[in-house]
Design a protein around this motif. Structure first.
Motif, PDB file in Angstrom:
ATOM      1  N   HIS A 151      -5.916  29.260  96.334  1.00 34.60           N
ATOM      2  CA  HIS A 151      -4.628  28.707  96.754  1.00 34.60           C
ATOM      3  C   HIS A 151      -3.916  29.600  97.770  1.00 34.60           C
ATOM      4  CE1 HIS A 151      -4.555  25.269  93.955  1.00 34.60           C
ATOM      5  NE2 HIS A 151      -5.346  26.054  93.214  1.00 34.60           N
ATOM      6  N   MET A 152      -4.188  30.887  97.776  1.00 31.54           N
ATOM      7  CA  MET A 152      -3.629  31.748  98.820  1.00 31.54           C
ATOM      8  C   MET A 152      -4.209  31.397 100.178  1.00 31.54           C
ATOM      9  SD  MET A 152      -1.364  34.051  97.635  1.00 31.54           S
ATOM     10  CE  MET A 152      -1.423  35.562  98.603  1.00 31.54           C
ATOM     11  N   ARG A 153      -5.442  30.910 100.168  1.00 29.70           N
ATOM     12  CA  ARG A 153      -6.099  30.514 101.425  1.00 29.70           C
ATOM     13  C   ARG A 153      -5.966  29.022 101.694  1.00 29.70           C
ATOM     14  NH1 ARG A 153      -9.802  34.327  99.219  1.00 29.70           N
ATOM     15  NH2 ARG A 153     -10.989  32.651  98.216  1.00 29.70           N
ATOM     16  N   TRP A 161      -3.851  43.936  97.423  1.00 27.19           N
ATOM     17  CA  TRP A 161      -4.438  44.330  98.708  1.00 27.19           C
ATOM     18  C   TRP A 161      -5.482  43.348  99.208  1.00 27.19           C
ATOM     19  CZ3 TRP A 161      -0.868  47.660  99.283  1.00 27.19           C
ATOM     20  CH2 TRP A 161      -0.407  48.385  98.181  1.00 27.19           C
ATOM     21  N   ARG A 162      -6.187  42.689  98.305  1.00 29.85           N
ATOM     22  CA  ARG A 162      -7.227  41.760  98.754  1.00 29.85           C
ATOM     23  C   ARG A 162      -6.645  40.472  99.348  1.00 29.85           C
ATOM     24  NH1 ARG A 162     -10.451  39.240  93.647  1.00 29.85           N
ATOM     25  NH2 ARG A 162     -10.116  41.233  92.585  1.00 29.85           N
ATOM     26  N   PHE A 163      -5.390  40.164  99.022  1.00 33.98           N
ATOM     27  CA  PHE A 163      -4.771  38.938  99.505  1.00 33.98           C
ATOM     28  C   PHE A 163      -3.730  39.180 100.588  1.00 33.98           C
ATOM     29  CE2 PHE A 163      -5.906  38.070  95.016  1.00 33.98           C
ATOM     30  CZ  PHE A 163      -6.857  37.080  95.250  1.00 33.98           C
ATOM     31  N   ARG A 164      -3.365  40.422 100.790  1.00 33.86           N
ATOM     32  CA  ARG A 164      -2.305  40.716 101.745  1.00 33.86           C
ATOM     33  C   ARG A 164      -2.798  40.531 103.172  1.00 33.86           C
ATOM     34  NH1 ARG A 164       0.505  46.600 102.767  1.00 33.86           N
ATOM     35  NH2 ARG A 164       2.126  45.885 104.187  1.00 33.86           N
ATOM     36  N   SER A 165      -1.983  39.911 104.005  1.00 34.86           N
ATOM     37  CA  SER A 165      -2.311  39.776 105.427  1.00 34.86           C
ATOM     38  C   SER A 165      -1.149  40.335 106.236  1.00 34.86           C
ATOM     39  CB  SER A 165      -2.587  38.313 105.776  1.00 34.86           C
ATOM     40  OG  SER A 165      -1.501  37.487 105.382  1.00 34.86           O
ATOM     41  N   MET A 166      -0.271  39.469 106.694  1.00 33.94           N
ATOM     42  CA  MET A 166       0.871  39.935 107.479  1.00 33.94           C
ATOM     43  C   MET A 166       2.095  40.194 106.603  1.00 33.94           C
ATOM     44  SD  MET A 166      -0.361  40.143 110.451  1.00 33.94           S
ATOM     45  CE  MET A 166       1.129  40.436 111.412  1.00 33.94           C
ATOM     46  N   SER A 167       2.097  39.685 105.384  1.00 39.35           N
ATOM     47  CA  SER A 167       3.266  39.839 104.519  1.00 39.35           C
ATOM     48  C   SER A 167       3.306  41.228 103.907  1.00 39.35           C
ATOM     49  CB  SER A 167       3.238  38.781 103.411  1.00 39.35           C
ATOM     50  OG  SER A 167       3.285  37.480 103.953  1.00 39.35           O
ATOM     51  N   ASP A 168       4.497  41.646 103.492  1.00 38.74           N
ATOM     52  CA  ASP A 168       4.604  42.917 102.798  1.00 38.74           C
ATOM     53  C   ASP A 168       4.106  42.768 101.371  1.00 38.74           C
ATOM     54  OD1 ASP A 168       7.020  42.492 100.855  1.00 38.74           O
ATOM     55  OD2 ASP A 168       7.699  41.719 102.789  1.00 38.74           O
ATOM     56  N   VAL A 169       3.976  43.880 100.670  1.00 37.71           N
ATOM     57  CA  VAL A 169       3.361  43.890  99.349  1.00 37.71           C
ATOM     58  C   VAL A 169       4.126  43.008  98.359  1.00 37.71           C
ATOM     59  CG1 VAL A 169       2.964  45.354  97.324  1.00 37.71           C
ATOM     60  CG2 VAL A 169       2.168  46.088  99.559  1.00 37.71           C
ATOM     61  N   MET A 170       5.449  43.126  98.295  1.00 34.70           N
ATOM     62  CA  MET A 170       6.208  42.372  97.314  1.00 34.70           C
ATOM     63  C   MET A 170       6.197  40.879  97.615  1.00 34.70           C
ATOM     64  SD  MET A 170       7.216  43.964  94.681  1.00 34.70           S
ATOM     65  CE  MET A 170       8.107  42.504  94.106  1.00 34.70           C
ATOM     66  N   GLU A 186     -10.131  37.453  85.797  1.00 36.00           N
ATOM     67  CA  GLU A 186     -11.101  37.055  86.817  1.00 36.00           C
ATOM     68  C   GLU A 186     -10.902  35.596  87.199  1.00 36.00           C
ATOM     69  OE1 GLU A 186     -15.951  36.481  87.228  1.00 36.00           O
ATOM     70  OE2 GLU A 186     -15.131  37.717  85.622  1.00 36.00           O
ATOM     71  N   ALA A 187     -10.720  34.736  86.190  1.00 29.91           N
ATOM     72  CA  ALA A 187     -10.485  33.321  86.466  1.00 29.91           C
ATOM     73  C   ALA A 187      -9.182  33.124  87.231  1.00 29.91           C
ATOM     74  CB  ALA A 187     -10.462  32.542  85.152  1.00 29.91           C
ATOM     75  N   GLU A 188      -8.146  33.825  86.820  1.00 26.18           N
ATOM     76  CA  GLU A 188      -6.843  33.696  87.471  1.00 26.18           C
ATOM     77  C   GLU A 188      -6.895  34.146  88.926  1.00 26.18           C
ATOM     78  OE1 GLU A 188      -3.244  34.025  85.130  1.00 26.18           O
ATOM     79  OE2 GLU A 188      -2.759  35.822  86.308  1.00 26.18           O
ATOM     80  N   LEU A 189      -7.582  35.237  89.188  1.00 26.01           N
ATOM     81  CA  LEU A 189      -7.676  35.741  90.559  1.00 26.01           C
ATOM     82  C   LEU A 189      -8.491  34.809  91.447  1.00 26.01           C
ATOM     83  CD1 LEU A 189      -8.111  39.537  89.780  1.00 26.01           C
ATOM     84  CD2 LEU A 189      -6.191  38.479  90.998  1.00 26.01           C
ATOM     85  N   THR A 235       3.749  39.265  99.079  1.00 27.04           N
ATOM     86  CA  THR A 235       2.413  38.824  98.670  1.00 27.04           C
ATOM     87  C   THR A 235       2.324  38.705  97.158  1.00 27.04           C
ATOM     88  OG1 THR A 235       1.437  39.937 100.591  1.00 27.04           O
ATOM     89  CG2 THR A 235      -0.058  39.338  98.811  1.00 27.04           C
ATOM     90  N   TYR A 236       2.865  39.703  96.444  1.00 28.45           N
ATOM     91  CA  TYR A 236       2.806  39.662  94.985  1.00 28.45           C
ATOM     92  C   TYR A 236       3.568  38.455  94.442  1.00 28.45           C
ATOM     93  CZ  TYR A 236       3.294  40.755  90.095  1.00 28.45           C
ATOM     94  OH  TYR A 236       3.259  40.666  88.731  1.00 28.45           O
ATOM     95  N   ARG A 237       4.731  38.157  94.986  1.00 32.05           N
ATOM     96  CA  ARG A 237       5.508  37.021  94.505  1.00 32.05           C
ATOM     97  C   ARG A 237       4.746  35.711  94.690  1.00 32.05           C
ATOM     98  NH1 ARG A 237      10.811  37.699  93.202  1.00 32.05           N
ATOM     99  NH2 ARG A 237      11.679  39.790  93.561  1.00 32.05           N
ATOM    100  N   THR A 238       4.046  35.575  95.819  1.00 34.37           N
ATOM    101  CA  THR A 238       3.249  34.375  96.047  1.00 34.37           C
ATOM    102  C   THR A 238       2.104  34.301  95.039  1.00 34.37           C
ATOM    103  OG1 THR A 238       3.752  34.462  98.416  1.00 34.37           O
ATOM    104  CG2 THR A 238       1.900  33.093  97.751  1.00 34.37           C
ATOM    105  N   MET A 239       1.409  35.432  94.822  1.00 37.55           N
ATOM    106  CA  MET A 239       0.340  35.474  93.825  1.00 37.55           C
ATOM    107  C   MET A 239       0.876  35.112  92.444  1.00 37.55           C
ATOM    108  SD  MET A 239      -1.571  38.998  94.971  1.00 37.55           S
ATOM    109  CE  MET A 239      -2.637  39.000  93.516  1.00 37.55           C
ATOM    110  N   ARG A 240       2.016  35.648  92.104  1.00 33.74           N
ATOM    111  CA  ARG A 240       2.596  35.415  90.780  1.00 33.74           C
ATOM    112  C   ARG A 240       2.907  33.939  90.567  1.00 33.74           C
ATOM    113  NH1 ARG A 240       7.608  35.103  88.417  1.00 33.74           N
ATOM    114  NH2 ARG A 240       7.855  36.094  86.359  1.00 33.74           N
ATOM    115  N   SER A 241       3.417  33.265  91.595  1.00 30.13           N
ATOM    116  CA  SER A 241       3.732  31.840  91.444  1.00 30.13           C
ATOM    117  C   SER A 241       2.463  31.025  91.176  1.00 30.13           C
ATOM    118  CB  SER A 241       4.457  31.316  92.689  1.00 30.13           C
ATOM    119  OG  SER A 241       3.609  31.318  93.824  1.00 30.13           O
TER     120      SER A 241
END
Length: 245
Positions: free
Chosen positions: A216-218, A150-159, A207-210, A161-167
């Motif tokens: 990189h999300m920004r 939720w903290r990284f989601r903008s216009m994308s759907d949840v999955m 914490e470090a990973e987030l 956003t999660y896939r981008t975070m996971r990469s």
């Protein structure tokens, strides 16, 4: 996944649906194409080959029905005529405004997200799911659920956003393993849900990973040379590890 949805169950989940008159197509049949699509999406992204039961089945039904309904809403009052699309109207009722329909879809999608989050968390209690290909996919990083999306989601759907975070998380963990922790990172990752005495270490690496994901999300970088970015993020964990034999 053997899903046995009925018209009554769908009406139980979706409020304010007017009952069909005799001879009218049941809501279940109207939603069938979208229900099949939502079921396939959930199997590919979350469930895999698992046959859920109990509370997990309840959440699965909610996710599938809500997702199908959000996809179907724009089409439920439209029919295709030889001259183009027409709005289905009934005397005494006027079509809802575009804004109200958009708010409805957004509300339904929020139900999808909430129930999907709860479902992923619950699935970790299924050993067969944890050991499956899809379970291992979710367990491959230190963000194995949707809590942080939720903290990284903008216009994308949840999955998405999660896939981008996971990469980003996979790149971070690969560098941490190669340059700093070695196999220790695999121990922490594999046991993060089962050994309470490792929780402080898991918290630090998450914490470090987030923080890394946030940069990189920004499309930003930490204020240091590229080869020092992960070092600065992981250094507090390395200090704490000195007290572990």
């Amino acid at each position: 996944m053997n899903l046995q949805l009925t018209n009554d169950r769908i009406r139980e989940l979706i409020p304010n649906v007017i009952h069909e008159v005799k001879g009218e197509t049941p809501l279940l049949d109207k939603l069938r194409p979208w229900l099949d699509s939502a079921k396939e999406w959930l199997e590919q992204n979350v469930i895999g080959a698992l046959e859920p039961s109990g509370q997990a089945l309840n959440l699965v039904e909610k996710v599938i029905v809500f997702k199908a309904f959000s996809l179907a809403v724009p089409s439920l009052d439209l029919s295709l005529s030889p001259s183009g699309f027409a709005v289905i109207n009934t005397d005494g009722r006027a079509p809802a405004s575009k804004e109200r329909v958009e708010r409805l879809i957004a509300s339904i999608n929020s139900f999808v997200d909430q129930n999907l989050d709860a479902l992923v968390f619950l699935l970790y209690s299924y050993e067969s799911w944890r050991n499956s290909d899809i379970g291992q996919w979710w367990l491959a990083t230190f963000i194995p659920n949707l809590n942080e999306v939720w903290r990284f989601r903008s216009m994308s759907d949840v999955m998405t956003t999660y896939r981008t975070m996971r990469s980003h998380a996979l790149r971070f963990e690969q560098e941490v393993e190669e340059n700093y922790l070695g196999s220790v990172i695999n121990v922490l990752r594999n046991q993060q849900y089962f050994l309470s005495d490792l929780t402080p270490l898991v918290s630090k690496i998450r914490e470090a990973e987030l923080r890394y994901i946030g940069f990189h999300m920004r499309d930003q970088k930490a204020k240091c040379p590229d080869d020092h970015e992960v070092w600065h993020l992981i250094r507090p964990l390395l200090e704490q590890l000195k007290s572990y034999p």
